[in-house]
Design an enzyme around this catalytic site. Structure first.
Site, PDB file in Angstrom:
ATOM      1  N   LYS A  14       0.836  -1.202   0.000  1.00 58.78           N
ATOM      2  CA  LYS A  14       0.000   0.000   0.000  1.00 58.78           C
ATOM      3  C   LYS A  14       0.875   1.258   0.000  1.00 58.78           C
ATOM      4  CE  LYS A  14      -3.724  -2.640   2.016  1.00 58.78           C
ATOM      5  NZ  LYS A  14      -4.530  -3.105   3.144  1.00 58.78           N
ATOM      6  N   GLN A  59      -5.350  -2.006   9.345  1.00 60.75           N
ATOM      7  CA  GLN A  59      -5.004  -3.263   8.680  1.00 60.75           C
ATOM      8  C   GLN A  59      -5.527  -4.437   9.490  1.00 60.75           C
ATOM      9  OE1 GLN A  59      -3.662  -3.479   5.648  1.00 60.75           O
ATOM     10  NE2 GLN A  59      -3.643  -5.710   5.672  1.00 60.75           N
ATOM     11  N   ASP A  93     -11.403   1.996   2.910  1.00 59.76           N
ATOM     12  CA  ASP A  93     -11.705   0.568   2.699  1.00 59.76           C
ATOM     13  C   ASP A  93     -13.159   0.338   2.270  1.00 59.76           C
ATOM     14  OD1 ASP A  93      -9.664  -1.360   3.039  1.00 59.76           O
ATOM     15  OD2 ASP A  93      -9.641  -1.077   5.218  1.00 59.76           O
TER      16      ASP A  93
HETATM   17  N1  GUN Z   1      -6.433  -7.240   5.459  1.00 61.12           N
HETATM   18  C1  GUN Z   1      -6.479  -7.979   4.313  1.00 61.12           C
HETATM   19  N2  GUN Z   1      -7.116  -7.304   3.334  1.00 61.12           N
HETATM   20  C2  GUN Z   1      -7.475  -6.110   3.869  1.00 61.12           C
HETATM   21  C3  GUN Z   1      -8.155  -4.975   3.342  1.00 61.12           C
HETATM   22  O1  GUN Z   1      -8.582  -4.923   2.181  1.00 61.12           O
HETATM   23  N3  GUN Z   1      -8.321  -3.933   4.216  1.00 61.12           N
HETATM   24  C4  GUN Z   1      -7.876  -3.977   5.501  1.00 61.12           C
HETATM   25  N4  GUN Z   1      -8.097  -2.905   6.278  1.00 61.12           N
HETATM   26  N5  GUN Z   1      -7.251  -5.022   6.012  1.00 61.12           N
HETATM   27  C5  GUN Z   1      -7.039  -6.075   5.190  1.00 61.12           C
END
Ligand code: GUN
Length: 309
Positions: free
Chosen positions: A57, A101, A124
């Site tokens: 990210k 996360q 998200d």
């Molecule tokens: N953990 C795995 N995929 C994601 C996601 O798309 N967003 C978040 N916040 N955590 C994750």
């Protein structure tokens, strides 16, 4: 009979063009408004897979000309400490998108932490306002993985109107919103899950199979019809470090017309959509597009919660 190789739904390449578009938009925001889109990630504990995703990210933010901040907290943090960190980011006008996360270490309530992210910074797309808006067909910040799947399908010109779409997995963050998106494109949607009897009977009828079950190699060639489109959302880490999807690529590729690989399919698209949502939030913050409809109603509310599964 010779079988034609399927078309690969290449998320790596498409995500690069999404990020390059985001970069142009970031540059315009910087030039005209002095604003640099800023994504903040709260990372708790030292889960190695989460660290890899967060790094991806950060790299995507760099490519899109954006700022990123990673707030790292120890696994021993309590729910209140994580919520407070999210609350501080929510109050920071220089932060446009916030994510926590997942998964969080045992003992930390994800719903409480996520509840501190206001709808208008919900990169998200997990906030209940944004989930509800999606349901009503007015999504401001769509959830990233299902939106990434839709972009992959759109890019390959795979229309869903009238198609039988079978989704395997009914999670709040992938399966359920995926079903709503496919339905809004006028597909006939079936959602299968762990309690579904005779999964193969459903998948064999599908024009499009989208598998988000988190079960390595669950979908095999005998479970799909010839010419099916197969999208693999699974990310399963094997003990030898390899990452594979929910779809047995070789046997399914022998029958599918289109298939997404793992890695390099849906994963990069999820990240690209996160960046896209953050750029949209930054644009909204300067009035470049209409304000987020949920911004006033939700503010930095601490009362709502988001279910995650
Ligand atoms: N953990 C795995 N995929 C994601 C996601 O798309 N967003 C978040 N916040 N955590 C994750």
């Amino acid at each position: 009979m010779a079988v034609a190789a399927p078309t690969l739904l290449d998320g790596r390449s498409l995500s690069r063009s999404v990020l390059d578009d985001c970069r142009s938009r970031s540059e315009l925001l910087a030039e005209r408004f002095g604003v640099i889109p800023h994504l903040a990630v709260v990372l708790v504990g030292d889960d190695s897979a989460s660290a890899v995703y967060v790094r991806a990210k950060e790299r995507a933010c760099e490519r899109a000309g954006m700022q990123s901040t990673v707030v790292r907290l120890p696994a021993t943090s309590g729910t209140a400490a994580v919520s407070d960190a999210v609350g501080s980011l929510s109050a920071d006008a220089g932060v446009h998108g916030i994510i926590v996360q997942l998964p969080l270490p045992t003992g930390i309530d994800p719903a409480a932490a996520l509840a501190r992210i206001p709808a208008d910074k919900d990169a998200d797309g997990f906030h209940r306002y944004n989930v509800g808006s999606l349901f009503l067909g007015q999504s401001a910040y769509p959830p990233c993985t299902p939106e990434g799947v839709m972009r992959l399908l759109d890019h390959a010109r795979i229309g869903l109107e009238g198609a039988n779409v079978v989704i395997v997995g009914a999670s709040n963050i992938v399966g359920k919103p995926m079903a709503v998106m496919a339905l809004s494109r006028e597909a006939t949607v079936t959602v299968c899950h762990a309690k579904t009897q005779n999964l193969a009977a459903h998948t064999r009828e599908a024009d499009v199979v989208i598998c988000a079950a988190g079960s390595a190699g669950l979908i095999t060639g005998d479970m799909v019809k010839h010419g099916a489109v197969v999208v693999d959302v699974g990310i399963n880490r094997l003990s030898d470090g390899r990452v594979i999807g929910d779809v047995d690529f070789e046997s399914v590729a022998a029958k599918a017309s289109h298939i997404s690989p793992v890695p390099g399919g849906v994963g990069p698209m999820t990240v690209a959509m996160l960046i896209h949502n953050t750029v949209r939030a930054a644009e909204r913050s300067v009035g470049l597009s209409s304000p987020h409809p949920g911004a006033e109603k939700t503010g930095s509310s601490t009362g709502s919660s988001t279910e995650v599964s």
